[in-house]
Write a protein that holds these residues in place. Structure first.
Motif, PDB file in Angstrom:
ATOM      1  N   SER A 101       1.334  -4.394  23.068  1.00 57.01           N
ATOM      2  CA  SER A 101       0.141  -3.722  23.600  1.00 57.01           C
ATOM      3  C   SER A 101      -0.013  -2.308  23.051  1.00 57.01           C
ATOM      4  CB  SER A 101       0.197  -3.673  25.121  1.00 57.01           C
ATOM      5  OG  SER A 101       1.306  -2.905  25.551  1.00 57.01           O
ATOM      6  N   CYS A 102       1.050  -1.717  22.562  1.00 59.99           N
ATOM      7  CA  CYS A 102       0.993  -0.406  21.916  1.00 59.99           C
ATOM      8  C   CYS A 102       1.043  -0.551  20.398  1.00 59.99           C
ATOM      9  CB  CYS A 102       2.153   0.472  22.391  1.00 59.99           C
ATOM     10  SG  CYS A 102       2.238   2.088  21.589  1.00 59.99           S
ATOM     11  N   GLY A 103       1.956  -1.373  19.902  1.00 62.26           N
ATOM     12  CA  GLY A 103       2.176  -1.491  18.455  1.00 62.26           C
ATOM     13  C   GLY A 103       0.980  -2.008  17.682  1.00 62.26           C
ATOM     14  N   LEU A 104       0.307  -3.036  18.196  1.00 63.35           N
ATOM     15  CA  LEU A 104      -0.840  -3.600  17.475  1.00 63.35           C
ATOM     16  C   LEU A 104      -2.002  -2.620  17.384  1.00 63.35           C
ATOM     17  CD1 LEU A 104      -2.348  -5.824  15.992  1.00 63.35           C
ATOM     18  CD2 LEU A 104      -2.895  -6.839  18.213  1.00 63.35           C
ATOM     19  N   PRO A 105      -2.477  -2.049  18.495  1.00 62.91           N
ATOM     20  CA  PRO A 105      -3.590  -1.107  18.336  1.00 62.91           C
ATOM     21  C   PRO A 105      -3.187   0.153  17.563  1.00 62.91           C
ATOM     22  CG  PRO A 105      -2.964  -1.283  20.656  1.00 62.91           C
ATOM     23  CD  PRO A 105      -2.186  -2.310  19.910  1.00 62.91           C
ATOM     24  N   LEU A 106      -1.915   0.575  17.671  1.00 63.82           N
ATOM     25  CA  LEU A 106      -1.465   1.717  16.879  1.00 63.82           C
ATOM     26  C   LEU A 106      -1.554   1.396  15.394  1.00 63.82           C
ATOM     27  CD1 LEU A 106      -0.203   4.516  16.554  1.00 63.82           C
ATOM     28  CD2 LEU A 106       2.050   3.419  16.782  1.00 63.82           C
ATOM     29  N   TYR A 107      -1.098   0.199  15.009  1.00 64.37           N
ATOM     30  CA  TYR A 107      -1.186  -0.171  13.600  1.00 64.37           C
ATOM     31  C   TYR A 107      -2.634  -0.288  13.141  1.00 64.37           C
ATOM     32  CZ  TYR A 107      -0.718  -2.324   9.133  1.00 64.37           C
ATOM     33  OH  TYR A 107      -0.828  -2.569   7.792  1.00 64.37           O
ATOM     34  N   LEU A 108      -3.500  -0.852  13.961  1.00 66.38           N
ATOM     35  CA  LEU A 108      -4.911  -0.948  13.581  1.00 66.38           C
ATOM     36  C   LEU A 108      -5.530   0.440  13.436  1.00 66.38           C
ATOM     37  CD1 LEU A 108      -5.993  -3.957  15.813  1.00 66.38           C
ATOM     38  CD2 LEU A 108      -5.596  -3.950  13.329  1.00 66.38           C
ATOM     39  N   TYR A 109      -5.128   1.370  14.291  1.00 68.11           N
ATOM     40  CA  TYR A 109      -5.594   2.757  14.166  1.00 68.11           C
ATOM     41  C   TYR A 109      -5.098   3.349  12.848  1.00 68.11           C
ATOM     42  CZ  TYR A 109      -5.724   7.794  14.731  1.00 68.11           C
ATOM     43  OH  TYR A 109      -5.927   9.126  14.521  1.00 68.11           O
ATOM     44  N   LEU A 110      -3.811   3.218  12.565  1.00 72.70           N
ATOM     45  CA  LEU A 110      -3.261   3.781  11.328  1.00 72.70           C
ATOM     46  C   LEU A 110      -3.888   3.127  10.100  1.00 72.70           C
ATOM     47  CD1 LEU A 110       0.506   3.917  12.323  1.00 72.70           C
ATOM     48  CD2 LEU A 110      -1.067   5.869  12.095  1.00 72.70           C
ATOM     49  N   ASN A 159       0.792  -1.237   0.000  1.00 72.80           N
ATOM     50  CA  ASN A 159       0.000   0.000   0.000  1.00 72.80           C
ATOM     51  C   ASN A 159       0.820   1.280   0.000  1.00 72.80           C
ATOM     52  OD1 ASN A 159      -2.365  -1.535   0.137  1.00 72.80           O
ATOM     53  ND2 ASN A 159      -2.191  -1.703   2.351  1.00 72.80           N
ATOM     54  N   ARG A 160       2.135   1.166   0.158  1.00 71.55           N
ATOM     55  CA  ARG A 160       3.028   2.336   0.149  1.00 71.55           C
ATOM     56  C   ARG A 160       2.684   3.352   1.237  1.00 71.55           C
ATOM     57  NH1 ARG A 160       6.559  -0.222  -2.425  1.00 71.55           N
ATOM     58  NH2 ARG A 160       6.491  -0.318  -4.668  1.00 71.55           N
ATOM     59  N   ARG A 161       2.233   2.875   2.385  1.00 78.04           N
ATOM     60  CA  ARG A 161       1.963   3.761   3.524  1.00 78.04           C
ATOM     61  C   ARG A 161       3.138   3.625   4.497  1.00 78.04           C
ATOM     62  NH1 ARG A 161      -4.445   3.111   4.977  1.00 78.04           N
ATOM     63  NH2 ARG A 161      -5.230   4.069   3.083  1.00 78.04           N
ATOM     64  N   PHE A 162       4.256   4.246   4.142  1.00 79.73           N
ATOM     65  CA  PHE A 162       5.508   4.070   4.866  1.00 79.73           C
ATOM     66  C   PHE A 162       5.442   4.571   6.308  1.00 79.73           C
ATOM     67  CE2 PHE A 162       7.736   2.267   1.460  1.00 79.73           C
ATOM     68  CZ  PHE A 162       7.262   2.869   0.306  1.00 79.73           C
ATOM     69  N   PHE A 163       4.589   5.535   6.580  1.00 77.13           N
ATOM     70  CA  PHE A 163       4.455   6.044   7.940  1.00 77.13           C
ATOM     71  C   PHE A 163       3.982   4.954   8.902  1.00 77.13           C
ATOM     72  CE2 PHE A 163       2.067   8.274  11.320  1.00 77.13           C
ATOM     73  CZ  PHE A 163       3.135   8.985  11.868  1.00 77.13           C
ATOM     74  N   HIS A 164       3.300   3.949   8.400  1.00 75.35           N
ATOM     75  CA  HIS A 164       2.794   2.873   9.245  1.00 75.35           C
ATOM     76  C   HIS A 164       3.924   2.058   9.875  1.00 75.35           C
ATOM     77  CE1 HIS A 164      -1.462   2.756   7.257  1.00 75.35           C
ATOM     78  NE2 HIS A 164      -1.109   3.957   7.667  1.00 75.35           N
ATOM     79  N   LEU A 165       5.137   2.182   9.350  1.00 72.33           N
ATOM     80  CA  LEU A 165       6.282   1.481   9.935  1.00 72.33           C
ATOM     81  C   LEU A 165       6.553   1.935  11.373  1.00 72.33           C
ATOM     82  CD1 LEU A 165       8.682   1.443   6.865  1.00 72.33           C
ATOM     83  CD2 LEU A 165       7.442  -0.515   7.836  1.00 72.33           C
ATOM     84  N   ILE A 166       6.021   3.084  11.754  1.00 71.11           N
ATOM     85  CA  ILE A 166       6.176   3.571  13.123  1.00 71.11           C
ATOM     86  C   ILE A 166       5.611   2.563  14.126  1.00 71.11           C
ATOM     87  CG2 ILE A 166       4.017   4.897  13.223  1.00 71.11           C
ATOM     88  CD1 ILE A 166       7.254   6.253  14.597  1.00 71.11           C
ATOM     89  N   ALA A 167       4.640   1.769  13.704  1.00 74.77           N
ATOM     90  CA  ALA A 167       4.052   0.765  14.597  1.00 74.77           C
ATOM     91  C   ALA A 167       5.055  -0.339  14.934  1.00 74.77           C
ATOM     92  CB  ALA A 167       2.786   0.173  13.972  1.00 74.77           C
ATOM     93  N   ILE A 168       6.008  -0.610  14.043  1.00 75.54           N
ATOM     94  CA  ILE A 168       7.045  -1.593  14.357  1.00 75.54           C
ATOM     95  C   ILE A 168       7.950  -1.047  15.457  1.00 75.54           C
ATOM     96  CG2 ILE A 168       9.057  -2.845  13.488  1.00 75.54           C
ATOM     97  CD1 ILE A 168       7.615  -3.034  10.781  1.00 75.54           C
ATOM     98  N   ALA A 169       8.324   0.212  15.342  1.00 73.10           N
ATOM     99  CA  ALA A 169       9.145   0.830  16.381  1.00 73.10           C
ATOM    100  C   ALA A 169       8.406   0.818  17.715  1.00 73.10           C
ATOM    101  CB  ALA A 169       9.517   2.250  15.986  1.00 73.10           C
ATOM    102  N   ALA A 170       7.120   1.139  17.694  1.00 73.31           N
ATOM    103  CA  ALA A 170       6.327   1.124  18.931  1.00 73.31           C
ATOM    104  C   ALA A 170       6.259  -0.281  19.511  1.00 73.31           C
ATOM    105  CB  ALA A 170       4.917   1.659  18.659  1.00 73.31           C
ATOM    106  N   THR A 171       6.162  -1.283  18.652  1.00 78.63           N
ATOM    107  CA  THR A 171       6.075  -2.669  19.108  1.00 78.63           C
ATOM    108  C   THR A 171       7.340  -3.095  19.840  1.00 78.63           C
ATOM    109  OG1 THR A 171       4.547  -3.267  17.329  1.00 78.63           O
ATOM    110  CG2 THR A 171       5.787  -5.072  18.345  1.00 78.63           C
ATOM    111  N   PHE A 172       8.508  -2.773  19.270  1.00 72.91           N
ATOM    112  CA  PHE A 172       9.749  -3.243  19.869  1.00 72.91           C
ATOM    113  C   PHE A 172      10.301  -2.305  20.935  1.00 72.91           C
ATOM    114  CE2 PHE A 172       9.501  -6.021  16.218  1.00 72.91           C
ATOM    115  CZ  PHE A 172       9.875  -7.227  16.786  1.00 72.91           C
ATOM    116  N   CYS A 173       9.904  -1.049  20.933  1.00 72.30           N
ATOM    117  CA  CYS A 173      10.363  -0.121  21.976  1.00 72.30           C
ATOM    118  C   CYS A 173       9.428  -0.093  23.183  1.00 72.30           C
ATOM    119  CB  CYS A 173      10.508   1.286  21.406  1.00 72.30           C
ATOM    120  SG  CYS A 173      11.846   1.422  20.215  1.00 72.30           S
ATOM    121  N   ILE A 174       8.146  -0.345  22.958  1.00 70.17           N
ATOM    122  CA  ILE A 174       7.173  -0.318  24.050  1.00 70.17           C
ATOM    123  C   ILE A 174       6.578  -1.701  24.247  1.00 70.17           C
ATOM    124  CG2 ILE A 174       5.015   0.679  24.892  1.00 70.17           C
ATOM    125  CD1 ILE A 174       5.725   3.159  23.108  1.00 70.17           C
ATOM    126  N   GLY A 175       5.950  -2.240  23.224  1.00 73.68           N
ATOM    127  CA  GLY A 175       5.374  -3.572  23.322  1.00 73.68           C
ATOM    128  C   GLY A 175       4.245  -3.776  22.336  1.00 73.68           C
TER     129      GLY A 175
END
Length: 111
Positions: A87-96, A69-85
């Protein structure tokens, strides 16, 4: 649903981070010591591996969708997943992911 996902992402960032910061303040700022504490017994090791596998699966899903889909900003959810967990990365990605395509494209063009 978008607002629920955003709320869960915020909760998933704040709640676990409270415990991480509390631990770091009490035990010192050593990531190695924290990882060692995660493996103090079989139950906690099982949870670590459960979350590691879930984080890996989520990251692969995000990467596959970003490539498609070329939505490169969504990669921020990977950083959230590995830096926080997860519990943050999955709902953040679903929101995005639930953001309407035109709205995301126009915001990405402004950045």
């Amino acid at each position: 649903m978008r607002h629920i996902f955003l709320g869960l992402a915020i909760w998933g960032a704040i709640h676990p981070m409270y415990y991480f910061l509390t631990w770091f303040r009490a035990e010192g700022w050593s990531l190695g010591d924290m990882v060692q504490a995660w493996h103090v017994n079989a139950a906690s090791s099982g949870l670590v591996w459960d979350l590691t596998i879930a984080a890996t699966a989520l990251s692969l899903w995000i990467i596959a969708e970003v490539i498609r889909n070329r939505r490169f900003f969504h990669l921020i959810a990977i950083a959230a997943t590995f830096c926080i967990g997860v519990s943050c990365g999955l709902p953040l990605y679903l929101y995005l992911r639930s953001t309407p395509e035109g709205e995301t494209r126009s915001r990405e063009g402004q950045e």
